[in-house]
Design a protein around this motif. Structure first.
Motif, PDB file in Angstrom:
ATOM      1  N   PRO A 233       0.821  -1.223   0.000  1.00 32.78           N
ATOM      2  CA  PRO A 233       0.000   0.000   0.000  1.00 32.78           C
ATOM      3  C   PRO A 233       0.852   1.269   0.000  1.00 32.78           C
ATOM      4  O   PRO A 233       0.489   2.266  -0.601  1.00 32.78           O
ATOM      5  CB  PRO A 233      -0.814  -0.118   1.299  1.00 32.78           C
ATOM      6  CG  PRO A 233      -0.833  -1.569   1.607  1.00 32.78           C
ATOM      7  CD  PRO A 233       0.461  -2.119   1.099  1.00 32.78           C
TER       8      PRO A 233
ATOM      9  N   GLU B 276       0.360   4.240  -2.755  1.00 34.39           N
ATOM     10  CA  GLU B 276      -0.436   5.316  -2.193  1.00 34.39           C
ATOM     11  C   GLU B 276      -0.574   6.483  -3.165  1.00 34.39           C
ATOM     12  O   GLU B 276       0.400   6.953  -3.735  1.00 34.39           O
ATOM     13  CB  GLU B 276       0.232   5.820  -0.906  1.00 34.39           C
ATOM     14  CG  GLU B 276      -0.420   7.011  -0.252  1.00 34.39           C
ATOM     15  CD  GLU B 276      -1.747   6.684   0.411  1.00 34.39           C
ATOM     16  OE1 GLU B 276      -1.929   5.522   0.812  1.00 34.39           O
ATOM     17  OE2 GLU B 276      -2.603   7.567   0.511  1.00 34.39           O
ATOM     18  N   GLY B 277      -1.778   6.919  -3.370  1.00 35.99           N
ATOM     19  CA  GLY B 277      -1.990   8.043  -4.262  1.00 35.99           C
ATOM     20  C   GLY B 277      -2.103   7.635  -5.705  1.00 35.99           C
ATOM     21  O   GLY B 277      -2.571   8.395  -6.530  1.00 35.99           O
TER      22      GLY B 277
ATOM     23  N   SER C 185      -4.771   3.825  -5.102  1.00 40.92           N
ATOM     24  CA  SER C 185      -5.964   4.238  -4.358  1.00 40.92           C
ATOM     25  C   SER C 185      -6.781   5.234  -5.151  1.00 40.92           C
ATOM     26  O   SER C 185      -7.937   5.449  -4.877  1.00 40.92           O
ATOM     27  CB  SER C 185      -5.562   4.810  -3.009  1.00 40.92           C
ATOM     28  OG  SER C 185      -4.522   5.745  -3.171  1.00 40.92           O
ATOM     29  N   ASP C 186      -6.210   5.852  -6.139  1.00 45.74           N
ATOM     30  CA  ASP C 186      -6.960   6.718  -7.055  1.00 45.74           C
ATOM     31  C   ASP C 186      -7.268   5.993  -8.344  1.00 45.74           C
ATOM     32  O   ASP C 186      -7.620   6.598  -9.326  1.00 45.74           O
ATOM     33  CB  ASP C 186      -6.127   7.962  -7.406  1.00 45.74           C
ATOM     34  CG  ASP C 186      -6.307   9.052  -6.356  1.00 45.74           C
ATOM     35  OD1 ASP C 186      -5.552  10.027  -6.393  1.00 45.74           O
ATOM     36  OD2 ASP C 186      -7.199   8.905  -5.512  1.00 45.74           O
TER      37      ASP C 186
ATOM     38  N   ARG D  61      -9.633   4.291  -9.467  1.00 40.23           N
ATOM     39  CA  ARG D  61     -10.919   4.477 -10.136  1.00 40.23           C
ATOM     40  C   ARG D  61     -10.917   5.744 -10.968  1.00 40.23           C
ATOM     41  O   ARG D  61     -11.575   5.839 -11.990  1.00 40.23           O
ATOM     42  CB  ARG D  61     -12.035   4.533  -9.094  1.00 40.23           C
ATOM     43  CG  ARG D  61     -13.429   4.410  -9.696  1.00 40.23           C
ATOM     44  CD  ARG D  61     -14.512   4.459  -8.656  1.00 40.23           C
ATOM     45  NE  ARG D  61     -14.412   5.672  -7.892  1.00 40.23           N
ATOM     46  CZ  ARG D  61     -14.926   5.830  -6.682  1.00 40.23           C
ATOM     47  NH1 ARG D  61     -15.538   4.847  -6.092  1.00 40.23           N
ATOM     48  NH2 ARG D  61     -14.808   6.951  -6.035  1.00 40.23           N
ATOM     49  N   ASN D  62     -10.213   6.743 -10.515  1.00 40.28           N
ATOM     50  CA  ASN D  62     -10.161   7.973 -11.270  1.00 40.28           C
ATOM     51  C   ASN D  62      -8.982   8.021 -12.220  1.00 40.28           C
ATOM     52  O   ASN D  62      -8.872   8.929 -13.016  1.00 40.28           O
ATOM     53  CB  ASN D  62     -10.094   9.174 -10.312  1.00 40.28           C
ATOM     54  CG  ASN D  62     -11.363   9.293  -9.499  1.00 40.28           C
ATOM     55  OD1 ASN D  62     -12.442   9.044 -10.015  1.00 40.28           O
ATOM     56  ND2 ASN D  62     -11.231   9.640  -8.246  1.00 40.28           N
TER      57      ASN D  62
ATOM     58  N   GLN E  20      -4.537  14.433 -14.268  1.00 38.43           N
ATOM     59  CA  GLN E  20      -4.351  13.129 -14.875  1.00 38.43           C
ATOM     60  C   GLN E  20      -3.789  13.206 -16.269  1.00 38.43           C
ATOM     61  O   GLN E  20      -3.567  12.185 -16.904  1.00 38.43           O
ATOM     62  CB  GLN E  20      -5.685  12.386 -14.876  1.00 38.43           C
ATOM     63  CG  GLN E  20      -6.147  12.070 -13.462  1.00 38.43           C
ATOM     64  CD  GLN E  20      -7.536  11.483 -13.434  1.00 38.43           C
ATOM     65  OE1 GLN E  20      -7.968  10.829 -14.368  1.00 38.43           O
ATOM     66  NE2 GLN E  20      -8.253  11.723 -12.370  1.00 38.43           N
TER      67      GLN E  20
END
Lengths: 193, 338
Positions: free
Chosen positions: B126, B130-131, B134-135, B137-138, B181
């Motif tokens: 993790p 991180e970042g 965990s993002d 989905r976007n 993004q």
């Protein structure tokens, strides 16, 4: 709720009538409808909102709560939208009119199990209101997997609220999603170990 | 579909990391992993008939000029039997590869679409992800692949990078330094299309053509590079010459390209037949240009460097080198500065 509706340009009057009916039924249900025809619906999304999303690298489709594909006449966008929505776990209603002669493109899906987020429906005109109402209900109640469905009220202090607002902005998400994905799920994973 | 199904070659060249249903990061590092990877993405089959091909499975940092030649040749082999090509590639060097392919693939009449993922096999804890994960989905990692495949079926005949919501000419793309993004930015006329409610290509794209593809994969990677900055030492030029350098590329200043102390060493390079190229997008042409150096102010750095290698593979004669470098090969020259 925002629904994107894709219909294909064609010369069949009866299909054009069905497309208009789909949009009308959805609008009467109180949802924001955006279609792939420029002159309809996009005025509900402000230009600055679309520009902001575009500059941030976001896809406007990701902001839709559901996608309806009317595929009685198929074009190159139909398969793309279906594949995109499946990849992004977006609820989809894939429709084709009973007498149109169309077939579902899901035959090319290389997994025998069709995702729960996809609803394929052959229809006739009288069926449309019920079909569309059912789709909206599925989105609202989260019958597709992965959607959180249980409402939980948590009272917080102003300080916590400010913190959540900051974090939501930092991670470009909602406060609720931040709590679910960043805090609660992480705590659960750590607890399992 | 209204038309017959397209056949798209999907070339694995790194950068294929996806997150599986059980939260693992899975990327193809060897040929045997392709089948399992495709099973994680059953929706790809809706878009086109896919012919998967393994070319390279390492990180972007391990991409070499020899691999560029191998990739171009593989595309050449597959070209007659497919409608388009998608190449997965690691983020860090995708722009270099895209630019080089644009020079190597002549008379290109079908799309060659590069796309990428920031998810790598090494990110299993993790803390590593991180970042990023965990993002997820976007982040749209899967969306990039879907979009790239769709672009590969469209009316396009050039090498592009598909990432985020943009379709970009590979040799007019730079790595973005801004937040968001969009990991890449197009310059000049490099923005060829956008993704909003579908994928729309703009009017200035190079369209499909029927001609025969010619692969010109020869290059010479003996190009030494140096960034001019206040701490730069001119003596480094001599060391580069002694090391077998055949062309010199300086990331120079915009007004006067380099300090006076560099001049004797650059003259030495010229005497030894080593072309000196100065790159700066904001530099103005001057009389010193052409005498002391070849100024490139109308291409991205990545396009200029890869083009240097490609041209060096054809000639080492300074004037011929300069002419080929200045000739527009694949839309790499930014018109405003020409």
């Amino acid at each position: 709720m925002r629904i994107f509706v894709h219909t294909t340009y064609n010369h069949r009057d009866y299909l054009k009538r069905l497309y208009a009916k789909i949009v009308d039924v959805l609008k009467d249900s109180g949802v924001m409808v955006i279609t792939n025809h420029d002159h309809e619906g996009k005025e509900d999304l402000t230009k600055s909102e679309i520009e902001r999303m575009s500059d941030a690298g976001e896809n406007v489709l990701d902001k839709m709560d559901g996608i309806i594909i009317e595929a009685s006449v198929q074009d190159s966008e139909v398969g793309y939208l279906l594949a995109y929505a499946i990849a992004q776990k977006k609820p989809i209603l894939y429709l084709y009119e009973k007498h149109s002669g169309a077939k579902s493109v899901m035959g090319y899906f290389t997994n025998s199990k069709i995702p729960d987020s996809v609803k394929i429906q052959v229809y006739e005109e009288p069926d449309l209101p019920a079909i569309l109402s059912d789709f909206l209900h599925r989105i609202e109640t989260g019958e597709s997997k992965d959607l959180p469905t249980i409402k939980f009220t948590l009272r917080i202090t102003p300080q916590i609220e400010r913190f959540l607002k900051l974090k939501a902005k930092q991670y470009r998400t909602t406060k609720a999603d931040y709590l679910r994905d960043k805090v609660i799920k992480k705590y659960m994973e750590g607890d399992e170990k | 579909m209204a038309k017959s199904r397209s056949k798209i070659a999907l070339l694995f060249f790194g950068g294929s990391g996806i997150q599986t249903g059980d939260g693992r990061i899975f990327e193809v590092t060897k040929k045997e992993e392709i089948t399992a990877w495709l099973k994680e993405l059953p929706e790809l089959g809706i878009l086109a008939d896919i012919e998967p091909v393994f070319v390279f499975g390492g990180p972007a940092s391990e991409v070499t000029p020899a691999l560029w030649s191998a990739l171009a040749k593989k595309i050449g082999e597959l070209y007659p039997s497919v409608d388009g090509v998608v190449v997965t590639h690691g983020i860090d060097t995708i722009v270099y590869t895209g630019a080089m392919l644009s020079f190597m693939l002549h008379n290109l009449g079908k799309p060659v679409v590069l796309t990428t993922s920031p998810l790598a096999k090494e990110m299993q804890s993790p803390a590593d992800s991180e970042g990023l994960v965990s993002d997820y989905r976007n982040l749209g990692v899967r969306a990039n692949l879907i979009n790239a495949l769709q672009v590969a079926t469209m009316n396009l005949g050039e090498v592009v990078i598909m990432h985020g919501n943009r379709v970009m000419r590979a040799n007019q793309t730079i790595k973005s330094i801004g937040p968001g993004q969009n990991f890449f930015e197009p310059i000049g006329e490099g923005l060829l299309g956008k993704v909003d409610f579908g994928i729309k290509l703009f009017g200035h794209v190079r369209e499909r053509g029927k001609g025969k593809l010619k692969v010109d994969a020869a290059l010479d990677d003996h190009v030494c590079t140096m960034r001019i900055q206040p701490a730069s030492h001119a003596e480094q030029i001599a060391r580069m010459i002694a090391s077998g350098c055949r062309a010199l590329m300086l990331r120079s200043y915009s007004t006067l390209p380099y300090p006076q102390s560099f001049i004797p060493y650059l003259r030495l390079a010229q005497e030894k037949g080593i072309p000196v190229v100065c790159h700066n997008l904001f530099a103005l042409k001057s009389t010193r240009a052409n005498e002391e150096y070849i100024l490139i102010n109308d291409m991205t750095y990545e396009a200029a460097l890869t083009k240097c290698m490609w041209v060096l593979g054809k000639t080492r004669e300074r004037e011929e080198f300069r002419k080929l470098l200045y000739r527009d090969v694949a839309g790499e020259r930014i018109k405003a500065n020409v």
